[in-house]
Motif scaffolding. Structure first.
Motif, PDB file in Angstrom:
ATOM      1  N   GLU A 172       0.826  -1.200   0.000  1.00 45.91           N
ATOM      2  CA  GLU A 172       0.000   0.000   0.000  1.00 45.91           C
ATOM      3  C   GLU A 172       0.864   1.255   0.000  1.00 45.91           C
ATOM      4  OE1 GLU A 172      -3.631   2.096  -0.152  1.00 45.91           O
ATOM      5  OE2 GLU A 172      -3.079   0.010  -0.546  1.00 45.91           O
ATOM      6  N   LEU A 173       1.983   1.203   0.707  1.00 45.15           N
ATOM      7  CA  LEU A 173       2.903   2.338   0.748  1.00 45.15           C
ATOM      8  C   LEU A 173       3.441   2.633  -0.648  1.00 45.15           C
ATOM      9  CD1 LEU A 173       4.566   4.483   2.184  1.00 45.15           C
ATOM     10  CD2 LEU A 173       6.207   2.699   2.825  1.00 45.15           C
ATOM     11  N   ILE A 174       3.807   1.590  -1.383  1.00 48.10           N
ATOM     12  CA  ILE A 174       4.298   1.768  -2.753  1.00 48.10           C
ATOM     13  C   ILE A 174       3.219   2.407  -3.628  1.00 48.10           C
ATOM     14  CG2 ILE A 174       4.991   0.544  -4.855  1.00 48.10           C
ATOM     15  CD1 ILE A 174       6.430  -1.483  -3.037  1.00 48.10           C
ATOM     16  N   CYS A 175       1.996   1.912  -3.520  1.00 46.47           N
ATOM     17  CA  CYS A 175       0.890   2.445  -4.326  1.00 46.47           C
ATOM     18  C   CYS A 175       0.608   3.911  -3.999  1.00 46.47           C
ATOM     19  CB  CYS A 175      -0.374   1.619  -4.098  1.00 46.47           C
ATOM     20  SG  CYS A 175      -0.311  -0.039  -4.811  1.00 46.47           S
ATOM     21  N   GLU A 176       0.561   4.218  -2.712  1.00 49.42           N
ATOM     22  CA  GLU A 176       0.263   5.593  -2.305  1.00 49.42           C
ATOM     23  C   GLU A 176       1.414   6.536  -2.643  1.00 49.42           C
ATOM     24  OE1 GLU A 176      -2.549   6.524  -1.595  1.00 49.42           O
ATOM     25  OE2 GLU A 176      -3.551   4.648  -1.049  1.00 49.42           O
ATOM     26  N   ALA A 177       2.655   6.049  -2.518  1.00 48.03           N
ATOM     27  CA  ALA A 177       3.818   6.868  -2.873  1.00 48.03           C
ATOM     28  C   ALA A 177       3.819   7.165  -4.376  1.00 48.03           C
ATOM     29  CB  ALA A 177       5.112   6.172  -2.470  1.00 48.03           C
ATOM     30  N   ALA A 178       3.399   6.186  -5.183  1.00 48.95           N
ATOM     31  CA  ALA A 178       3.298   6.390  -6.630  1.00 48.95           C
ATOM     32  C   ALA A 178       2.248   7.465  -6.935  1.00 48.95           C
ATOM     33  CB  ALA A 178       2.935   5.084  -7.330  1.00 48.95           C
ATOM     34  N   ASP A 179       1.106   7.395  -6.244  1.00 46.46           N
ATOM     35  CA  ASP A 179       0.063   8.415  -6.423  1.00 46.46           C
ATOM     36  C   ASP A 179       0.577   9.791  -6.021  1.00 46.46           C
ATOM     37  OD1 ASP A 179      -1.726   6.531  -7.306  1.00 46.46           O
ATOM     38  OD2 ASP A 179      -2.732   6.283  -5.374  1.00 46.46           O
ATOM     39  N   LEU A 180       1.299   9.833  -4.915  1.00 43.98           N
ATOM     40  CA  LEU A 180       1.838  11.098  -4.424  1.00 43.98           C
ATOM     41  C   LEU A 180       2.830  11.703  -5.409  1.00 43.98           C
ATOM     42  CD1 LEU A 180       2.283  13.268  -2.261  1.00 43.98           C
ATOM     43  CD2 LEU A 180       3.912  11.706  -1.131  1.00 43.98           C
ATOM     44  N   LEU A 181       3.740  10.869  -5.914  1.00 41.56           N
ATOM     45  CA  LEU A 181       4.760  11.362  -6.841  1.00 41.56           C
ATOM     46  C   LEU A 181       4.119  11.861  -8.133  1.00 41.56           C
ATOM     47  CD1 LEU A 181       7.718  11.825  -7.447  1.00 41.56           C
ATOM     48  CD2 LEU A 181       7.909   9.442  -8.172  1.00 41.56           C
ATOM     49  N   TYR A 182       3.145  11.121  -8.626  1.00 43.21           N
ATOM     50  CA  TYR A 182       2.443  11.545  -9.843  1.00 43.21           C
ATOM     51  C   TYR A 182       1.763  12.899  -9.646  1.00 43.21           C
ATOM     52  CZ  TYR A 182      -1.587  12.136 -12.846  1.00 43.21           C
ATOM     53  OH  TYR A 182      -2.543  12.682 -13.650  1.00 43.21           O
ATOM     54  N   HIS A 183       1.006  13.032  -8.574  1.00 40.65           N
ATOM     55  CA  HIS A 183       0.279  14.286  -8.338  1.00 40.65           C
ATOM     56  C   HIS A 183       1.238  15.437  -8.044  1.00 40.65           C
ATOM     57  CE1 HIS A 183      -3.216  11.542  -7.891  1.00 40.65           C
ATOM     58  NE2 HIS A 183      -3.873  12.573  -8.378  1.00 40.65           N
ATOM     59  N   LEU A 184       2.374  15.143  -7.429  1.00 44.83           N
ATOM     60  CA  LEU A 184       3.380  16.176  -7.201  1.00 44.83           C
ATOM     61  C   LEU A 184       3.936  16.671  -8.537  1.00 44.83           C
ATOM     62  CD1 LEU A 184       5.203  17.874  -5.385  1.00 44.83           C
ATOM     63  CD2 LEU A 184       6.759  15.905  -5.219  1.00 44.83           C
ATOM     64  N   GLU A 185       4.163  15.737  -9.476  1.00 48.28           N
ATOM     65  CA  GLU A 185       4.648  16.135 -10.801  1.00 48.28           C
ATOM     66  C   GLU A 185       3.620  17.006 -11.519  1.00 48.28           C
ATOM     67  OE1 GLU A 185       7.229  14.330 -13.370  1.00 48.28           O
ATOM     68  OE2 GLU A 185       7.343  12.406 -12.337  1.00 48.28           O
ATOM     69  N   VAL A 186       2.342  16.689 -11.354  1.00 53.48           N
ATOM     70  CA  VAL A 186       1.289  17.508 -11.955  1.00 53.48           C
ATOM     71  C   VAL A 186       1.296  18.905 -11.337  1.00 53.48           C
ATOM     72  CG1 VAL A 186      -1.195  17.779 -12.313  1.00 53.48           C
ATOM     73  CG2 VAL A 186      -0.151  15.519 -12.515  1.00 53.48           C
ATOM     74  N   LEU A 187       1.444  18.983 -10.017  1.00 56.99           N
ATOM     75  CA  LEU A 187       1.466  20.268  -9.326  1.00 56.99           C
ATOM     76  C   LEU A 187       2.660  21.112  -9.781  1.00 56.99           C
ATOM     77  CD1 LEU A 187       0.103  22.000  -7.129  1.00 56.99           C
ATOM     78  CD2 LEU A 187       1.651  20.960  -5.471  1.00 56.99           C
ATOM     79  N   LEU A 188       3.817  20.485  -9.928  1.00 56.62           N
ATOM     80  CA  LEU A 188       4.995  21.206 -10.405  1.00 56.62           C
ATOM     81  C   LEU A 188       4.786  21.713 -11.831  1.00 56.62           C
ATOM     82  CD1 LEU A 188       7.815  18.869  -9.019  1.00 56.62           C
ATOM     83  CD2 LEU A 188       7.349  21.220  -8.285  1.00 56.62           C
ATOM     84  N   ALA A 189       4.216  20.849 -12.674  1.00 55.31           N
ATOM     85  CA  ALA A 189       3.953  21.252 -14.060  1.00 55.31           C
ATOM     86  C   ALA A 189       2.950  22.405 -14.111  1.00 55.31           C
ATOM     87  CB  ALA A 189       3.431  20.062 -14.860  1.00 55.31           C
ATOM     88  N   ASP A 190       1.986  22.383 -13.222  1.00 56.72           N
ATOM     89  CA  ASP A 190       0.999  23.459 -13.157  1.00 56.72           C
ATOM     90  C   ASP A 190       1.671  24.797 -12.868  1.00 56.72           C
ATOM     91  OD1 ASP A 190      -1.900  24.347 -12.930  1.00 56.72           O
ATOM     92  OD2 ASP A 190      -1.175  24.888 -10.932  1.00 56.72           O
ATOM     93  N   ALA A 191       2.778  24.755 -12.110  1.00 59.34           N
ATOM     94  CA  ALA A 191       3.525  25.963 -11.763  1.00 59.34           C
ATOM     95  C   ALA A 191       4.691  26.209 -12.729  1.00 59.34           C
ATOM     96  CB  ALA A 191       4.054  25.851 -10.339  1.00 59.34           C
ATOM     97  N   ASN A 192       4.698  25.455 -13.849  1.00 66.48           N
ATOM     98  CA  ASN A 192       5.795  25.541 -14.832  1.00 66.48           C
ATOM     99  C   ASN A 192       7.154  25.229 -14.216  1.00 66.48           C
ATOM    100  OD1 ASN A 192       4.177  26.275 -17.116  1.00 66.48           O
ATOM    101  ND2 ASN A 192       4.004  28.338 -16.256  1.00 66.48           N
ATOM    102  N   LEU A 193       7.146  24.271 -13.308  1.00 61.84           N
ATOM    103  CA  LEU A 193       8.375  23.791 -12.680  1.00 61.84           C
ATOM    104  C   LEU A 193       8.525  22.308 -13.017  1.00 61.84           C
ATOM    105  CD1 LEU A 193       7.976  25.459  -9.153  1.00 61.84           C
ATOM    106  CD2 LEU A 193       9.565  26.152 -10.957  1.00 61.84           C
ATOM    107  N   SER A 194       9.663  21.735 -12.602  1.00 58.84           N
ATOM    108  CA  SER A 194       9.892  20.313 -12.852  1.00 58.84           C
ATOM    109  C   SER A 194      10.658  19.712 -11.681  1.00 58.84           C
ATOM    110  CB  SER A 194      10.696  20.118 -14.142  1.00 58.84           C
ATOM    111  OG  SER A 194      12.042  20.519 -13.957  1.00 58.84           O
TER     112      SER A 194
END
Length: 208
Positions: A172-194
């Motif tokens: 479950e930790l792996i699954c949730e960490a994957a979700d977190l990393l994905y959504h973090l990448e979306v948030l960074l992209a939203d701010a034109n960051l990487s």
């Protein structure tokens, strides 16, 4: 970049490589190996001059700048020699696909198996969804809902990741960490960051 280009050229063991030094080209952000070629002294001088990779073609018997026909240039960020001074590693910012077959890398099948190459390509895919129809993908739908909703999802996934860790549930930790990393990448992209901006900050802190 190299401070003394003349000394760098002189330092290469040209005799050992019969005047043609092998060159490995690597994406400076993803560390993906893009291609391999050869340079003679003139090609290396031209590479320094234009700040773009110029090879010596063994088949055409002439210099050729990568991208001279396709426009997919390899812009040089940095370069250096291996310990034996008979091979050059060039870090580049590529413009478009590198392989003449239309792939990102000439080592495509092997390259895309590398974990951090996948992460870099995922980031590019996320960026490509920013201005697409909200019905075309979950990522596009997230972007359409705005920063507040994206940030909320990062918060939710962060809490769920922490709860999975507290529960000692590794799957479950792996699954949730994957979700977190994905959504973090979306948030960074939203701010034109990487993620590279985040890595740069970590490097800065590591120096201290």
């Amino acid at each position: 970049m190299i401070n003394n280009e003349v000394e760098f050229i002189k330092s290469i063991n040209w005799q050992k490589v019969d005047g043609l030094v092998p060159v490995i080209v690597q994406d400076y952000q993803s560390c993906e190996v893009l291609m391999q070629g050869f340079m003679n002294q003139e090609a290396l001088q031209e590479s320094f001059k234009h700040k773009k990779v110029v090879f010596y073609s063994r088949t055409k018997k002439r210099l050729w700048m990568k991208g001279e026909e396709s426009g997919n240039f390899l812009n040089i960020i940095d370069l250096g020699l291996d310990c034996d001074k008979d091979c050059i590693l060039v870090l580049v910012k590529p413009c478009g696909e590198v392989c003449h077959k239309g792939s990102i890398s000439c080592f495509e099948e092997l390259s895309k198996r590398a974990d951090f190459v996948f992460l870099s390509r995922l980031e590019k895919l996320i960026y490509s969804r920013k201005n697409t129809s909200s019905h075309s993908s979950y990522t596009a739908e997230l972007f359409s809902k705005g920063t507040k909703r994206i940030a909320q999802k990062v918060g939710e996934e962060g809490v769920e990741t922490a709860l999975a860790a507290m529960a000692k549930d590794k799957d479950e930790l792996i699954c949730e960490a994957a979700d977190l990393l994905y959504h973090l990448e979306v948030l960074l992209a939203d701010a034109n960051l990487s993620l590279n901006d985040v890595i740069a900050k970590l490097k800065e802190r590591n120096k201290n």
